[in-house]
Design a protein around this motif. Structure first.
Motif, PDB file in Angstrom:
ATOM      1  N   ILE A 195      93.336  16.608  -7.267  1.00  0.00           N
ATOM      2  CA  ILE A 195      94.339  17.092  -8.223  1.00  0.00           C
ATOM      3  C   ILE A 195      93.973  16.642  -9.635  1.00  0.00           C
ATOM      4  O   ILE A 195      94.043  17.419 -10.590  1.00  0.00           O
ATOM      5  N   GLY A 196      93.566  15.372  -9.769  1.00  0.00           N
ATOM      6  CA  GLY A 196      93.175  14.859 -11.085  1.00  0.00           C
ATOM      7  C   GLY A 196      92.014  15.612 -11.680  1.00  0.00           C
ATOM      8  O   GLY A 196      92.000  15.914 -12.876  1.00  0.00           O
ATOM      9  N   SER A 197      91.025  15.951 -10.850  1.00  0.00           N
ATOM     10  CA  SER A 197      89.871  16.690 -11.372  1.00  0.00           C
ATOM     11  C   SER A 197      90.276  18.084 -11.836  1.00  0.00           C
ATOM     12  O   SER A 197      89.781  18.574 -12.848  1.00  0.00           O
ATOM     13  N   LYS A 198      91.192  18.702 -11.119  1.00  0.00           N
ATOM     14  CA  LYS A 198      91.653  20.045 -11.514  1.00  0.00           C
ATOM     15  C   LYS A 198      92.464  19.995 -12.802  1.00  0.00           C
ATOM     16  O   LYS A 198      92.292  20.826 -13.694  1.00  0.00           O
ATOM     17  N   ILE A 199      93.365  19.004 -12.916  1.00  0.00           N
ATOM     18  CA  ILE A 199      94.169  18.878 -14.141  1.00  0.00           C
ATOM     19  C   ILE A 199      93.270  18.536 -15.327  1.00  0.00           C
ATOM     20  O   ILE A 199      93.384  19.142 -16.401  1.00  0.00           O
ATOM     21  N   GLY A 200      92.375  17.563 -15.144  1.00  0.00           N
ATOM     22  CA  GLY A 200      91.463  17.181 -16.220  1.00  0.00           C
ATOM     23  C   GLY A 200      90.569  18.328 -16.656  1.00  0.00           C
ATOM     24  O   GLY A 200      90.357  18.556 -17.844  1.00  0.00           O
ATOM     25  N   VAL A 216      90.972  24.102 -21.951  1.00  0.00           N
ATOM     26  CA  VAL A 216      91.795  24.517 -23.093  1.00  0.00           C
ATOM     27  C   VAL A 216      91.172  24.013 -24.395  1.00  0.00           C
ATOM     28  O   VAL A 216      91.057  24.756 -25.379  1.00  0.00           O
ATOM     29  N   VAL A 217      90.758  22.747 -24.393  1.00  0.00           N
ATOM     30  CA  VAL A 217      90.110  22.174 -25.582  1.00  0.00           C
ATOM     31  C   VAL A 217      88.830  22.930 -25.913  1.00  0.00           C
ATOM     32  O   VAL A 217      88.575  23.280 -27.071  1.00  0.00           O
ATOM     33  N   ALA A 218      88.008  23.206 -24.898  1.00  0.00           N
ATOM     34  CA  ALA A 218      86.746  23.934 -25.118  1.00  0.00           C
ATOM     35  C   ALA A 218      87.013  25.334 -25.674  1.00  0.00           C
ATOM     36  O   ALA A 218      86.292  25.806 -26.554  1.00  0.00           O
ATOM     37  N   ASN A 219      88.056  25.992 -25.174  1.00  0.00           N
ATOM     38  CA  ASN A 219      88.394  27.328 -25.686  1.00  0.00           C
ATOM     39  C   ASN A 219      88.864  27.274 -27.132  1.00  0.00           C
ATOM     40  O   ASN A 219      88.534  28.151 -27.933  1.00  0.00           O
ATOM     41  N   GLU A 220      89.638  26.238 -27.475  1.00  0.00           N
ATOM     42  CA  GLU A 220      90.065  26.069 -28.869  1.00  0.00           C
ATOM     43  C   GLU A 220      88.848  25.869 -29.773  1.00  0.00           C
ATOM     44  O   GLU A 220      88.780  26.435 -30.857  1.00  0.00           O
ATOM     45  N   HIS A 221      87.906  25.050 -29.317  1.00  0.00           N
ATOM     46  CA  HIS A 221      86.687  24.833 -30.093  1.00  0.00           C
ATOM     47  C   HIS A 221      85.905  26.134 -30.245  1.00  0.00           C
ATOM     48  O   HIS A 221      85.388  26.425 -31.320  1.00  0.00           O
ATOM     49  N   ASP A 250      79.933  24.344 -27.131  1.00  0.00           N
ATOM     50  CA  ASP A 250      79.820  23.265 -26.145  1.00  0.00           C
ATOM     51  C   ASP A 250      78.680  23.678 -25.212  1.00  0.00           C
ATOM     52  O   ASP A 250      78.908  24.196 -24.122  1.00  0.00           O
ATOM     53  N   PRO A 251      77.425  23.466 -25.657  1.00  0.00           N
ATOM     54  CA  PRO A 251      76.278  24.080 -24.993  1.00  0.00           C
ATOM     55  C   PRO A 251      76.104  23.732 -23.516  1.00  0.00           C
ATOM     56  O   PRO A 251      75.692  24.563 -22.734  1.00  0.00           O
ATOM     57  N   ASP A 252      76.418  22.526 -23.128  1.00  0.00           N
ATOM     58  CA  ASP A 252      76.190  22.128 -21.738  1.00  0.00           C
ATOM     59  C   ASP A 252      77.486  21.936 -20.961  1.00  0.00           C
ATOM     60  O   ASP A 252      77.475  21.354 -19.883  1.00  0.00           O
ATOM     61  N   GLY A 253      78.593  22.397 -21.503  1.00  0.00           N
ATOM     62  CA  GLY A 253      79.870  22.228 -20.821  1.00  0.00           C
ATOM     63  C   GLY A 253      80.309  20.778 -20.742  1.00  0.00           C
ATOM     64  O   GLY A 253      80.997  20.379 -19.806  1.00  0.00           O
ATOM     65  N   VAL A 254      79.908  19.983 -21.730  1.00  0.00           N
ATOM     66  CA  VAL A 254      80.198  18.551 -21.724  1.00  0.00           C
ATOM     67  C   VAL A 254      81.707  18.302 -21.732  1.00  0.00           C
ATOM     68  O   VAL A 254      82.197  17.425 -21.031  1.00  0.00           O
ATOM     69  N   THR A 255      82.431  19.077 -22.500  1.00  0.00           N
ATOM     70  CA  THR A 255      83.882  18.875 -22.610  1.00  0.00           C
ATOM     71  C   THR A 255      84.561  19.045 -21.262  1.00  0.00           C
ATOM     72  O   THR A 255      85.373  18.206 -20.848  1.00  0.00           O
ATOM     73  N   ILE A 256      84.234  20.114 -20.566  1.00  0.00           N
ATOM     74  CA  ILE A 256      84.861  20.375 -19.266  1.00  0.00           C
ATOM     75  C   ILE A 256      84.427  19.339 -18.239  1.00  0.00           C
ATOM     76  O   ILE A 256      85.237  18.845 -17.457  1.00  0.00           O
ATOM     77  N   ALA A 257      83.156  18.975 -18.253  1.00  0.00           N
ATOM     78  CA  ALA A 257      82.679  17.943 -17.325  1.00  0.00           C
ATOM     79  C   ALA A 257      83.390  16.619 -17.570  1.00  0.00           C
ATOM     80  O   ALA A 257      83.791  15.931 -16.622  1.00  0.00           O
ATOM     81  N   ALA A 258      83.582  16.270 -18.837  1.00  0.00           N
ATOM     82  CA  ALA A 258      84.253  15.011 -19.173  1.00  0.00           C
ATOM     83  C   ALA A 258      85.669  14.989 -18.634  1.00  0.00           C
ATOM     84  O   ALA A 258      86.100  14.015 -17.998  1.00  0.00           O
ATOM     85  N   GLY A 259      86.419  16.052 -18.870  1.00  0.00           N
ATOM     86  CA  GLY A 259      87.803  16.108 -18.392  1.00  0.00           C
ATOM     87  C   GLY A 259      87.899  16.079 -16.884  1.00  0.00           C
ATOM     88  O   GLY A 259      88.758  15.399 -16.307  1.00  0.00           O
ATOM     89  N   ILE A 282      85.669  14.823 -14.669  1.00  0.00           N
ATOM     90  CA  ILE A 282      85.266  13.523 -14.116  1.00  0.00           C
ATOM     91  C   ILE A 282      86.315  12.452 -14.420  1.00  0.00           C
ATOM     92  O   ILE A 282      86.654  11.642 -13.549  1.00  0.00           O
ATOM     93  N   LEU A 283      86.854  12.453 -15.637  1.00  0.00           N
ATOM     94  CA  LEU A 283      87.875  11.471 -15.985  1.00  0.00           C
ATOM     95  C   LEU A 283      89.131  11.677 -15.136  1.00  0.00           C
ATOM     96  O   LEU A 283      89.697  10.718 -14.605  1.00  0.00           O
ATOM     97  N   GLY A 284      89.553  12.921 -14.980  1.00  0.00           N
ATOM     98  CA  GLY A 284      90.718  13.209 -14.138  1.00  0.00           C
ATOM     99  C   GLY A 284      90.502  12.799 -12.695  1.00  0.00           C
ATOM    100  O   GLY A 284      91.407  12.257 -12.044  1.00  0.00           O
ATOM    101  N   GLN A 285      89.304  13.030 -12.191  1.00  0.00           N
ATOM    102  CA  GLN A 285      88.976  12.625 -10.826  1.00  0.00           C
ATOM    103  C   GLN A 285      89.056  11.109 -10.685  1.00  0.00           C
ATOM    104  O   GLN A 285      89.559  10.587  -9.691  1.00  0.00           O
ATOM    105  N   GLY A 286      88.575  10.392 -11.692  1.00  0.00           N
ATOM    106  CA  GLY A 286      88.633   8.939 -11.659  1.00  0.00           C
ATOM    107  C   GLY A 286      90.055   8.415 -11.691  1.00  0.00           C
ATOM    108  O   GLY A 286      90.411   7.484 -10.954  1.00  0.00           O
TER     109      GLY A 286
END
Length: 99
Positions: free
Chosen positions: A21-26, A32-37, A44-53, A55-59
């Motif tokens: 659930i955390g990974s999906k929410i993150g 949303v942030v990546a789309n705003e950018h 966001d060439p390598d999808g870093v923003t989405i990966a960060a959210g 992984i952090l949500g999963q943690g």
């Protein structure tokens, strides 16, 4: 032999419900942030923003999943640290494009 469904796969892999659930929410928040950018022309060439959210949500979810399993908490904390490092990287990428 049949293909496992999502719940069975999580159970077999050791992933918990809150980690999932955390990974999906993150990931959703980061998307949303990546789309705003993207609307502002910031790439966001390598999808870093989405990966960060994700992984952090999963943690964060992993802490709840593993609260009574201290041996798994190290991995959970490591996941959160990775997510935070990726957020820092995404911030550097964003700032470099805004200059």
């Amino acid at each position: 032999m049949r293909t496992l469904n999502s719940n069975e796969l999580q159970t077999v892999s050791g992933a918990g419900l809150f980690s999932f659930i955390g990974s999906k929410i993150g990931g959703t928040i980061a998307n949303v942030v990546a789309n705003e950018h993207a609307m502002k022309g910031i790439q966001d060439p390598d999808g870093v923003t989405i990966a960060a959210g994700t992984i952090l949500g999963q943690g964060i979810g992993g802490i709840i999943d593993n609260i009574f399993n201290p041996f798994r908490l190290n991995k959970t904390i490591s996941d959160m640290a990775t997510g935070i490092q990726l957020i820092k990287l995404a911030n550097v990428i964003t700032k470099s494009q805004m200059a």
